[in-house]
Scaffold this motif. Structure first.
Motif, mmCIF file in Angstrom:
data_model
loop_
_atom_site.group_PDB
_atom_site.id
_atom_site.type_symbol
_atom_site.label_atom_id
_atom_site.label_comp_id
_atom_site.label_asym_id
_atom_site.label_seq_id
_atom_site.Cartn_x
_atom_site.Cartn_y
_atom_site.Cartn_z
ATOM 1 N N LEU C 197 0.837 -1.192 0.000
ATOM 2 C CA LEU C 197 0.000 0.000 0.000
ATOM 3 C C LEU C 197 0.872 1.241 0.000
ATOM 4 O O LEU C 197 1.817 1.353 0.787
ATOM 5 C CB LEU C 197 -0.907 0.002 1.244
ATOM 6 C CG LEU C 197 -2.041 1.020 1.188
ATOM 7 C CD1 LEU C 197 -3.007 0.681 0.062
ATOM 8 C CD2 LEU C 197 -2.778 1.053 2.527
ATOM 9 N N GLY C 201 0.147 6.588 -6.310
ATOM 10 C CA GLY C 201 -0.057 5.416 -7.147
ATOM 11 C C GLY C 201 1.048 4.394 -7.001
ATOM 12 O O GLY C 201 0.821 3.194 -7.025
ATOM 13 N N VAL C 283 -5.268 -1.036 7.928
ATOM 14 C CA VAL C 283 -5.379 -1.524 6.548
ATOM 15 C C VAL C 283 -4.907 -2.972 6.396
ATOM 16 O O VAL C 283 -5.022 -3.539 5.309
ATOM 17 C CB VAL C 283 -4.592 -0.621 5.554
ATOM 18 C CG1 VAL C 283 -5.200 0.779 5.555
ATOM 19 C CG2 VAL C 283 -3.112 -0.571 5.909
ATOM 20 N N ALA C 286 -7.458 -5.665 4.865
ATOM 21 C CA ALA C 286 -7.712 -5.513 3.425
ATOM 22 C C ALA C 286 -6.478 -5.865 2.610
ATOM 23 O O ALA C 286 -6.567 -6.500 1.558
ATOM 24 C CB ALA C 286 -8.157 -4.092 3.126
ATOM 25 N N ARG C 290 -5.874 -8.818 -0.167
ATOM 26 C CA ARG C 290 -5.344 -8.644 -1.528
ATOM 27 C C ARG C 290 -4.199 -9.619 -1.789
ATOM 28 O O ARG C 290 -4.109 -10.210 -2.868
ATOM 29 C CB ARG C 290 -4.840 -7.214 -1.724
ATOM 30 C CG ARG C 290 -5.972 -6.209 -1.774
ATOM 31 C CD ARG C 290 -5.451 -4.799 -1.906
ATOM 32 N NE ARG C 290 -6.488 -3.869 -1.481
ATOM 33 C CZ ARG C 290 -6.348 -2.560 -1.482
ATOM 34 N NH1 ARG C 290 -5.213 -1.998 -1.874
ATOM 35 N NH2 ARG C 290 -7.341 -1.785 -1.085
ATOM 36 N N GLU C 308 -17.090 -7.495 2.148
ATOM 37 C CA GLU C 308 -16.578 -6.137 2.312
ATOM 38 C C GLU C 308 -15.991 -5.577 1.033
ATOM 39 O O GLU C 308 -15.599 -4.428 0.988
ATOM 40 C CB GLU C 308 -15.543 -6.097 3.439
ATOM 41 C CG GLU C 308 -16.187 -6.374 4.781
ATOM 42 C CD GLU C 308 -15.160 -6.600 5.871
ATOM 43 O OE1 GLU C 308 -14.505 -5.634 6.244
ATOM 44 O OE2 GLU C 308 -15.027 -7.733 6.328
ATOM 45 N N ARG C 312 -8.791 -6.110 -4.871
ATOM 46 C CA ARG C 312 -8.303 -5.237 -5.955
ATOM 47 C C ARG C 312 -6.912 -5.666 -6.350
ATOM 48 O O ARG C 312 -6.114 -6.012 -5.524
ATOM 49 C CB ARG C 312 -8.287 -3.789 -5.476
ATOM 50 C CG ARG C 312 -9.679 -3.275 -5.256
ATOM 51 C CD ARG C 312 -9.661 -1.989 -4.444
ATOM 52 N NE ARG C 312 -11.016 -1.646 -4.053
ATOM 53 C CZ ARG C 312 -11.626 -2.177 -3.012
ATOM 54 N NH1 ARG C 312 -10.998 -3.034 -2.260
ATOM 55 N NH2 ARG C 312 -12.857 -1.843 -2.713
#
Lengths: 768, 155, 312
Positions: C197, C201, C283, C286, C290, C308, C312
């Protein structure tokens, strides 16, 4: 002039004259400038935010290897300042921010200079640092500048208020009493750093009794005057030569390192280079001010705005740059887009023991517009009125007056809303609501900086044309394309034949600097004026050659021709060289000054900035998606409608919009120049996050031509506006996506996730 | 200790201290001032040059590691008195240059990309450019320029 | 890769050697005055971190043996030379069909790390070595930890193998120790993933990076698992509490998030300039989801996301 009559070079996306050098790596930027025998300087900077200097001993440093000179405040004791003369080149007896220069060393190498700086014995008796608005404005606050009121240029205010201005119109109390609804909000916004790729740098030398400095200066005449003031000489004793500029965005308007280079050059008899490291750049090169905006608005149930009270507090930092000057913009700006008949605005700029702040593209506007637009969304929410509808109900129409009583005969805000609607129909966007998606819309009226300018246009004997001006090409292409196009259009010569002289305060007449979107407008007007005079000279000189009356002649395709008899013509080169011996060399200096515009000066106090010259009108729309797991904001779509007056070079204008929007996105979502205990936390490009190619949103741009009657070919300023409404549009879209109001920037993933999870303010602002 | 390597096809011998950054050597020893010292911390990409045809941050590259390698800089792409390369030309044609301080690095990154990937997509271009910060352009026109080169629209 | 703090302030020297053994010998003699040099992207920032230079650097990335690579699917383990760059790892590991699934996390870590100018020179060995001395965001390290990789270390008097975690966790390293390579077990039923993360970007240090690898029975039940996280604590590490959650059930979004919550509870995520600690913990579910989704994306068991959100 209707579009049909425009010369074809106006509206052409011609290439920039400095482009070849730039893509070949041959352009000489300020950071590339070297001179034979050049020394290198480093600065000793204050490690503390506030304190009294009890010992400053440079004797050991002066004897270090390679050291040529060490200077302190005693060597440059004069007070200076762009507006308020509240600063010395180096701290004399008191330091007021971390990073304030205290001494400077010139040596044979940078390493030697740094070693000598480290050997300077500096002892500071700390004072309690004043770091927040509350501390600075407390009734018993220690004045950061006890001599404030005695400074030349000191403005209204007192104590730690460096400048105060206000605007009051109408019957505010009555309007609030009659309101159906009163809405109150407070917003706070961070410092944003300009962070051009090229940090501040200057190379100075002393020559023929004068200081000569090479600098990537946006406003060379200001730098000239400030160097002179710091060093106690008249301004003509300083010559500023502008190198290729590696980005500025407002950060390179005022003098910063130039006076050091000059002072040390004088002392050593050698050219001296001073350059900021990236860390120094972030920690000491004046960023956009952090600010607080409080708004209270009276509205009718149908959404009509009745009255507004507003308070804006901006952080001056420890010394005054342009921020004090800009203090009077918010009171006008807050009432420049929507009809608010009764207002009371107060704007204050406050001294703190932090790095001085200064201009950054769009100056105060990004946070004022953010606040106003988020506040309008709040009003819409309270009233259950559609957000766009609320805006259209109150937006100023052509011919209406701004809050300062200035009529806007060409207001095109409704046109801009329409242009955005055509691209991104609001009803469709808001009807197709999905979880964690949101849209925002924001509008602004902005200005073109009214600063004066001059330009000399001369026709060379080979038929080319040289423009000599104080205009600085900071990368926008304003000089490298648009001003050349304007001159080419006036004289009927190919744009490739219009050359730019290097910007030099010795040879150019005064110019108000590359700031406030003014170069095409101001330098363009001055150059057009000069070109008009040159045209008359050419026609007069050609009249003899062509045996025709000057009135019967025209300029086209590099020739002077008899109107209606195009075969009867003579090349401009011939006219120019013949003229040497008949009328004298062909050259003229043109001038630009913004015309007086009507406004109500009685409603304002403390205002340096009173009205909007060559106003422009803008609407931005954003659609975003928020990741509920991480708080990350993805911009799905970004739409801009911008009044550009006349699109002299559409490609360059698009470039300004694309770049400005991304800087605005940085301000809205990423950039946060934090100060902790007086120290700048984000002093590298790891934690000060500049947007990357992967952060650039998809853009849809509409250029609206709305010619200015006193701009060159109708041109207005275009470079600042694109950054201004971005935080507002994105903030509104994020608030819409997460179903919670937004009151602070930036909307980092930390802040958004904290908001989503209902944590209290500040959760996302923790520091180690 | 001297280090021998090739710069833009020409052999050079450098006597700089071993851990001197290649950027400093290029600029101060070799007079090649195209690569820019934008940050000096390996985060802006303005100093990008190619070492054995791959982009590196020359400020973080010790000159000692350049030994026997081939270094290419922006000055070596087009002959100084010759036409621009397609990448250079496209950047101007598409308005991808503003202040230009990032551009020498951008040119090198895109040159390397297009030498490996004939027709890069916008996504591939952005991935390649993520280490080249540009504060002026918003990147759109730089990406457009690279797409155009890939499509052969530039010569 | 030395244990004591360097002391030199003079311009550092670079001493070229021709073999791993020689490098080891030279570094052993130099002791705290020497260090191995690979791509240089971490070491060259020493002045920016106010760290003094070592007196001597010994380039090792190009030495024979440090550039070996064997990722044949038929082997029981992959062999990766420490001198391989991130870019080279991507090129060799990116092809998901012929490369064992156990390497997918490492491939993703190499691909997502930093930006091209750094990936082109920064090496596998440099990443691991830097993680010991402050580079807690080193992306390859969690992937190696989760993959159960063993480091191959060279010494003046021979070689030894050590688990990555031991190398990272032990207080000092002997002078002359050189990271030569990495062996990554590649059993056919092992699947690996990586999540990273960033605020932007890409192109910056990870706010959090997390890696997972699971051994899956034919019925889809996870037989054993490893979860590692980086950037939260001073050194990347395995989180057995998170791995335990994954074992004995099929790998899906629910189990992945539960494991992420367990990891969040187990870590001491500190605030720093780059992100607040609470966020880094928040985080993790999540991000681990991933990583697990990636682990199963190509050849692994069918993936079921949580309510949830889609992975991605």
């Amino acid at each position: 002039m209707s579009p049909r009559q425009l010369p074809p070079v106006i509206g052409a996306s011609v290439r920039r004259s400095d482009g070849q050098d730039k893509v070949r790596g041959a352009a000489v930027y300020g950071m590339d400038h070297v001179e034979p025998g050049m020394l290198h300087a480093r600065l000793l900077r204050s490690p503390l935010p506030a304190g009294r200097i009890v010992r400053l001993d440079t004797s050991r440093a002066a004897t270090m290897p390679g050291v040529r000179a060490v200077v302190t405040a005693a060597d440059a004791p004069h007070l200076s300042g762009w507006v308020v003369k509240d600063q010395r080149l180096m701290a004399a007896d008191e330091v007021r921010y971390v990073g304030e220069p205290v001494a400077a060393v010139a040596a044979d190498t940078v390493e030697q200079a740094a070693a000598a700086v480290a050997a300077i014995d500096l002892e500071i008796d700390p004072l309690p640092a004043i770091l927040t608005f509350d501390d600075a404005l407390a009734s018993d606050a220690r004045p950061i500048h006890p001599a404030r009121d005695t400074y030349t240029g000191a403005g209204p205010g007192g104590g730690n208020v460096a400048w105060e201005s206000g605007l009051e119109r109408g019957a505010v109390e009555d309007a609030f009493a009659a309101a159906d609804l009163v809405v109150t909000d407070e917003f706070s916004t961070p410092r944003q750093h300009q962070s051009p790729i090229e940090p501040h740098v200057a190379v100075g030398r002393f020559e023929q009794g004068r200081y000569v400095v090479h600098s990537p200066a946006q406003y060379p005449f200001l730098v000239r005057d400030r160097v002179a003031e710091f060093l106690g000489v008249r301004s003509s004793a300083v010559r500023v030569i502008v190198s290729t500029i590696g980005g500025g965005f407002g950060g390179k308007l005022d003098a910063m390192l130039e006076p050091f280079a000059c002072l040390l050059a004088r002392r050593t008899g050698r050219p001296v280079r001073v350059a900021n490291t990236r860390a120094e750049e972030l920690a000491t090169a004046s960023p956009r001010e952090n600010a607080v905006v409080r708004l209270r608005t009276a509205v009718r149930a149908d959404g009509t705005l009745l009255a507004q009270e507003g308070e804006v507090i901006g952080d001056n930092g420890a010394y005054s740059g342009e921020t004090v000057f800009c203090a009077s913009i918010p009171p006008v700006l807050l009432g420049a887009t929507y009809r608010i008949p009764n207002v009371r605005y107060r704007s204050r700029v406050v001294y703190t023991n932090t790095t001085p702040t200064a201009a950054f593209r769009g100056v105060n506007a990004p946070y004022c517009v953010f606040a106003q637009e988020m506040h309008l969304d709040h009003i819409a929410r309270e009233l259950g009125v559609d957000r766009r509808e609320l805006r259209l109900r109150n937006v100023l129409r052509a011919g209406e007056e701004m809050v300062n009583g200035q009529p806007l005969p060409d207001a095109a805000l409704v046109d801009a809303f329409d242009a955005v609607e055509k691209v991104a129909p609001w009803a469709e966007l808001t009807a197709a609501r999905r979880p964690y998606r949101g849209v925002g819309i924001a509008a602004v009226t902005w200005l073109s900086n009214p600063g004066p300018g001059g330009a000399t246009v001369k026709v060379n004997e080979d038929g080319t044309v040289t423009v000599v001006s104080g205009g600085a090409e900071i990368g926008t292409g304003a000089m490298a394309t648009s001003v050349r196009q304007i001159v080419a259009a006036e004289l009927g010569v190919p744009v490739e034949d219009v050359l730019l002289a290097q910007t030099d305060t010795d040879s150019a007449s005064f110019d108000g600097g590359a700031q406030g979107s003014r170069t095409v407008f101001g330098v363009g007007n001055a150059a057009a004026d000069a070109a008009g005079q040159v045209r008359e000279q050419l026609l007069k000189a050609a009249a003899d050659i062509l045996e025709a009356a000057p009135d019967d002649l025209e300029l086209a395709e590099g020739h002077v021709a008899v109107r209606g008899a195009p075969h009867k013509r003579v090349p401009i080169a011939t006219v120019a060289s013949t003229a040497l011996w008949s009328t004298g060399p062909i050259a003229a200096t043109g001038r630009h000054i913004a015309p007086p515009l009507p406004f109500d000066s009685a409603c304002m106090s403390g205002a340096v900035f009173t009205h909007f010259v060559a106003a422009t009108y803008h609407v931005h729309l954003a659609e975003v998606e928020v990741d509920p797991d991480t708080g990350a904001v993805r911009v799905l779509r970004y739409v801009v409608a911008q009044d550009v007056g006349r699109a002299i070079n559409p490609q360059m204008i698009e470039g300004q919009i694309e770049g400005g929007v991304l800087q605005g996105l940085g301000y809205a979502l990423l950039e946060d120049l934090r100060v902790d205990g007086g120290r700048v936390v984000d002093d590298d490009l790891e934690s000060y996050r500049l947007p990357t190619a992967l952060d650039a949103p998809p853009l849809e741009i509409s250029l609206l031509e709305n010619p200015c009657s006193y701009g060159p070919f109708g041109g207005k300023g275009v470079a600042e506006p694109p950054i201004i409404p971005v935080a507002a549009a994105l903030g509104a879209a994020v608030a819409d996506a997460i179903g919670r109001p937004v009151h602070e920037l930036p909307l980092t993933p930390f802040a958004v996730l904290a908001a989503l999870r209902g944590e209290q303010d500040g959760v996302g602002k923790e520091l180690a | 200790m001297t280090y021998s390597f090739h710069i833009n096809g020409h052999p050079v011998e450098i006597g700089s201290a071993a851990m001197t950054g290649l950027l400093e050597v290029l600029r101060d020893e070799l007079g090649l001032r195209g690569a820019k010292p934008g940050c000096g911390e390996g985060r802006c990409g303005a100093c990008t040059v190619l070492v054995d045809d791959v982009p590196v941050a020359s400020c973080l590259y010790p000159v000692a590691l350049a030994q026997s390698r081939h270094v290419r800089t922006v000055e070596g792409l087009a002959a100084p008195d010759g036409p621009l390369t397609p990448v250079q030309d496209a950047l101007l044609e598409h308005g991808g240059v503003q202040c230009g301080a990032c551009i020498p690095g951008v040119v090198m990154t895109l040159t390397a990309l297009l030498e490996r990937t004939l027709r890069p997509t916008p996504d591939q271009i952005c991935d390649a450019l993520v280490g080249n910060l540009c504060r002026c352009t918003g990147y759109h026109k730089i990406v457009e320029a690279a797409v155009a080169v890939g499509r052969g629209e530039e010569r | 890769m030395t244990s004591a703090a360097p002391t030199s302030t003079a311009a550092p020297e670079v001493r070229a050697v021709s073999s791993l053994e020689e490098a080891s010998q030279v570094l052993a003699e130099l002791g705290p005055d020497g260090a191995a040099l690979a791509g240089g992207t971490w070491i060259m920032r020493r002045p920016l971190r106010s760290e003094p230079w070592h007196r001597v650097y010994v380039p090792v990335a190009g030495l024979p043996g440090l550039r070996e690579l064997d990722v044949r699917p038929t082997s029981s383990q992959a062999q990766l030379g420490a001198g391989l760059t991130h870019t080279e790892l991507v090129a060799e590991l990116a092809d998901g069909t012929s490369v064992p699934a156990a390497l997918a996390g490492l491939a993703a870590a190499a691909r997502l790390s930093a930006f091209p100018q750094v990936r082109n020179v920064a090496t596998l060995g440099g990443n691991i070595a830097a993680a010991r001395v402050g580079f807690r965001q080193a992306d390859l390290v969690p992937a190696l930890l989760a993959a159960g990789a063993r480091l191959q270390l060279g010494y003046p008097d021979g070689r030894a193998d050590r688990p990555v975690a031991d190398f990272l966790g032990e207080a000092g390293r002997p002078a002359g120790e050189i990271l030569a390579g990495v062996a990554v077990p590649t059993p056919p039923d092992r699947f690996a993933g990586f999540g990273r993360l960033t605020v932007r970007g890409a192109g910056e240090y990870a706010v959090v990076n997390v890696a997972v690898s699971v051994d899956v029975d034919p019925d889809g039940t996870v037989r054993s698992a490893r979860v590692a996280v980086g950037a939260l604590e001073p050194v990347p590490r395995l989180i057995p509490e998170a791995a335990a959650v994954l074992v004995g059930r099929p790998l899906d979004g629910t189990s992945a998030r539960e494991a992420g919550s367990a990891a969040a509870a187990a870590v001491d995520a500190r605030d720093d300039r780059l992100a607040p600690g609470w966020y880094r913990r928040a985080v993790l579910p999540a991000l681990l989801e991933r990583a697990c989704a990636q682990a199963t994306s190509t050849t692994g068991p069918a993936w079921t996301a949580t309510d949830e959100g889609e992975p991605r």
